[in-house]
Scaffold this motif. Structure first.
Motif, PDB file in Angstrom:
ATOM      1  N   VAL A   1       0.840  -1.202   0.000  1.00  0.00           N
ATOM      2  CA  VAL A   1       0.000   0.000   0.000  1.00  0.00           C
ATOM      3  C   VAL A   1       0.870   1.245   0.000  1.00  0.00           C
ATOM      4  O   VAL A   1       0.613   2.215  -0.718  1.00  0.00           O
TER       5      VAL A   1
ATOM      6  N   ASN B   1      -4.755   3.943   2.219  1.00  0.00           N
ATOM      7  CA  ASN B   1      -4.730   2.788   3.117  1.00  0.00           C
ATOM      8  C   ASN B   1      -5.475   1.575   2.562  1.00  0.00           C
ATOM      9  O   ASN B   1      -5.779   0.636   3.302  1.00  0.00           O
ATOM     10  N   TRP B   2      -5.754   1.588   1.277  1.00  0.00           N
ATOM     11  CA  TRP B   2      -6.422   0.454   0.631  1.00  0.00           C
ATOM     12  C   TRP B   2      -5.464  -0.196  -0.359  1.00  0.00           C
ATOM     13  O   TRP B   2      -4.647   0.482  -0.982  1.00  0.00           O
TER      14      TRP B   2
ATOM     15  N   ARG C   1     -10.864  -4.547  -3.280  1.00  0.00           N
ATOM     16  CA  ARG C   1     -10.018  -3.635  -2.517  1.00  0.00           C
ATOM     17  C   ARG C   1     -10.109  -4.019  -1.048  1.00  0.00           C
ATOM     18  O   ARG C   1     -11.218  -4.194  -0.524  1.00  0.00           O
TER      19      ARG C   1
ATOM     20  N   GLN D   1      -8.317  -3.455   3.058  1.00  0.00           N
ATOM     21  CA  GLN D   1      -7.602  -2.527   3.931  1.00  0.00           C
ATOM     22  C   GLN D   1      -6.683  -3.357   4.836  1.00  0.00           C
ATOM     23  O   GLN D   1      -7.080  -3.792   5.921  1.00  0.00           O
TER      24      GLN D   1
ATOM     25  N   GLU E   1      -6.394  -3.074   8.790  1.00  0.00           N
ATOM     26  CA  GLU E   1      -7.414  -3.651   9.669  1.00  0.00           C
ATOM     27  C   GLU E   1      -7.020  -5.049  10.105  1.00  0.00           C
ATOM     28  O   GLU E   1      -7.130  -5.413  11.281  1.00  0.00           O
TER      29      GLU E   1
ATOM     30  N   GLN F   1       0.657   6.238   5.939  1.00  0.00           N
ATOM     31  CA  GLN F   1      -0.290   6.165   4.812  1.00  0.00           C
ATOM     32  C   GLN F   1      -1.064   7.456   4.543  1.00  0.00           C
ATOM     33  O   GLN F   1      -1.388   7.680   3.356  1.00  0.00           O
TER      34      GLN F   1
ATOM     35  N   ASP G   1      -2.771   6.803   8.246  1.00  0.00           N
ATOM     36  CA  ASP G   1      -3.975   6.298   8.898  1.00  0.00           C
ATOM     37  C   ASP G   1      -3.698   6.286  10.393  1.00  0.00           C
ATOM     38  O   ASP G   1      -3.303   5.273  10.961  1.00  0.00           O
TER      39      ASP G   1
ATOM     40  N   SER H   1      -5.782   3.672  12.736  1.00  0.00           N
ATOM     41  CA  SER H   1      -5.325   2.278  12.700  1.00  0.00           C
ATOM     42  C   SER H   1      -3.943   2.139  13.318  1.00  0.00           C
ATOM     43  O   SER H   1      -3.656   1.157  14.015  1.00  0.00           O
TER      44      SER H   1
ATOM     45  N   SER I   1     -14.940  -4.081   6.869  1.00  0.00           N
ATOM     46  CA  SER I   1     -13.624  -4.460   7.389  1.00  0.00           C
ATOM     47  C   SER I   1     -13.599  -4.461   8.914  1.00  0.00           C
ATOM     48  O   SER I   1     -13.073  -5.386   9.540  1.00  0.00           O
TER      49      SER I   1
END
Length: 385
Positions: free
Chosen positions: A96, A110-111, A118, A120, A123, A168, A170, A173, A355
């Motif tokens: 990613v 973040n995908w 797609r 993630q 997660e 990213q 993110d 997360s 997710s």
């Protein structure tokens, strides 16, 4: 059923016996929370199953069957897959960050775009991290878990995905990954001196991290958390509207489908990050307390399951998964109440999104697997499998 009955030759392999060992209280609590989420999404859809409620309910039904299936899987398979799964997920997170396969949505890359689907990876990295750490601690002594140079290994296992996901960017997360890893290290017996030193280091690092490392929009979220009125129509808007929704519900709430902030769409991301504010607005303090009590019961039952496991891997893995879910609840709850910055962490089982629900259900699949096979013993080997 007694321990002796469960450990008779061949007894644990019977499907009917395994099904009786599933903790149906967990199933009931998850169903209740998913039901509340469906009810709220139905309300937010203007009393319609579309666009969110029907999909949320169908996802839960499918994932419930998957969770029950995972509960029947012997912990040795979770044990053997821990390191390979962690490695695969780490590669996916890196793809990613560093390849054109990374897909940007919602301001964060973040995908992982695999063409037909797609996903993630961040997660699922949370689950892979807990399994890998549980595998590592299972093969090391209590003294090594308390204080040893070998602790650099689990610290690195936490730090690498944390940095990759934070880049990213993110932040939500990354925060869950870092805190979940830290919780596992503490649960495994980390020395209080080490905990104190780590806390002091975090306090020292946070200010320069906020000022010089974070992206501008992330920094603004932190600053507006401290003073939402600084930009009430911009970055402070989310927290202000969430507080209005929380407070306006009072004791009993405004009633189902009658929340002004949510129904008139003043409340942002009302079907995902701020769905708990909708619960508070429409069902008041009593509704919010009931939901939080369900989460508390779920966490306590899962921790009890962890304590009863005969294998160290089972204890660490199930308590780590429980900590992971508890962090979701605590961070989201603090976020919507204005007690923490808005970092995009959903409320488990309530918020709309595939997710997030999948990771929680897989996590409880592992917890239930530990419950069903609580007398299982696992080897102490250091090998990959």
């Amino acid at each position: 059923m007694t321990a002796s009955a469960l450990t008779r030759p061949g007894e644990r392999e019977r499907l009917s016996t395994k099904l009786t060992q599933i903790d149906w209280r967990i199933v009931g609590l998850l169903t209740f929370l998913a039901g509340v989420g469906t009810l709220m999404l139905y309300s937010l859809g203007k009393l319609s199953w579309e666009p969110w409620a029907a999909k949320h309910l169908i996802r839960y039904a499918v994932l419930l069957l998957a969770m029950l299936g995972l509960a029947l899987v012997h912990p040795k398979w979770w044990f053997r897959s821990a390191y390979p799964l962690y490695g695969v997920l780490l590669v996916m997170v890196a793809l990613v960050d560093f390849t054109p396969l990374g897909y940007t949505a919602g301001g964060a890359k973040n995908w992982l775009n695999l063409g037909v689907i797609r996903i993630q990876p961040a997660e699922f990295m949370k689950l892979g991290l807990v399994l890998a750490l549980a595998r590592w601690y299972h093969s090391h002594s209590a003294q090594e878990a308390r204080w040893s140079w070998k602790l650099l290994i689990p610290a690195g296992m936490i730090g690498v995905p944390f940095v990759l996901v934070a880049a990213q960017p993110d932040l939500g997360s990354a925060m869950i990954i870092g805190l979940t890893g830290a919780a596992v290290m503490v649960l495994a017996g980390l020395s209080w001196r080490a905990i104190g030193a780590a806390a002091a280091a975090a306090v020292a690092i946070i200010p320069p991290f906020v000022m010089f490392v974070m992206h501008d929009y992330q920094r603004n979220r932190v600053l507006n958390f401290l003073n939402p009125e600084m930009d009430p129509s911009g970055t402070g808007y989310n927290i202000i509207q969430s507080k209005i929704a929380l407070g306006s519900g009072g004791l009993m709430g405004k009633g189902f489908g009658l929340g002004s902030q949510s129904q008139l769409e003043f409340l942002p991301e009302r079907h995902t990050d701020f769905i708990f504010s909708t619960v508070s607005e429409e069902f008041g303090f009593l509704g919010s307390f009931t939901v939080l009590a369900a989460y508390a019961a779920l966490i306590l039952i899962a921790l009890r399951i962890a304590a009863l496991s005969h294998s160290h891997f089972g204890r660490i893995a199930s308590s780590g998964m429980t900590a992971f879910v508890a962090l979701f609840v605590l961070i989201n709850g603090a976020m919507v109440m204005g007690l923490a910055p808005v970092v995009g962490v959903p409320m488990p089982m309530l918020s709309y999104g595939g997710s997030g629900m999948m990771t929680v259900m897989i996590g409880f699949g592992l917890v239930m697997s530990v419950r069903v096979h609580r007398y299982a013993e696992l080897p102490k080997g250091h090998g990959l499998f």
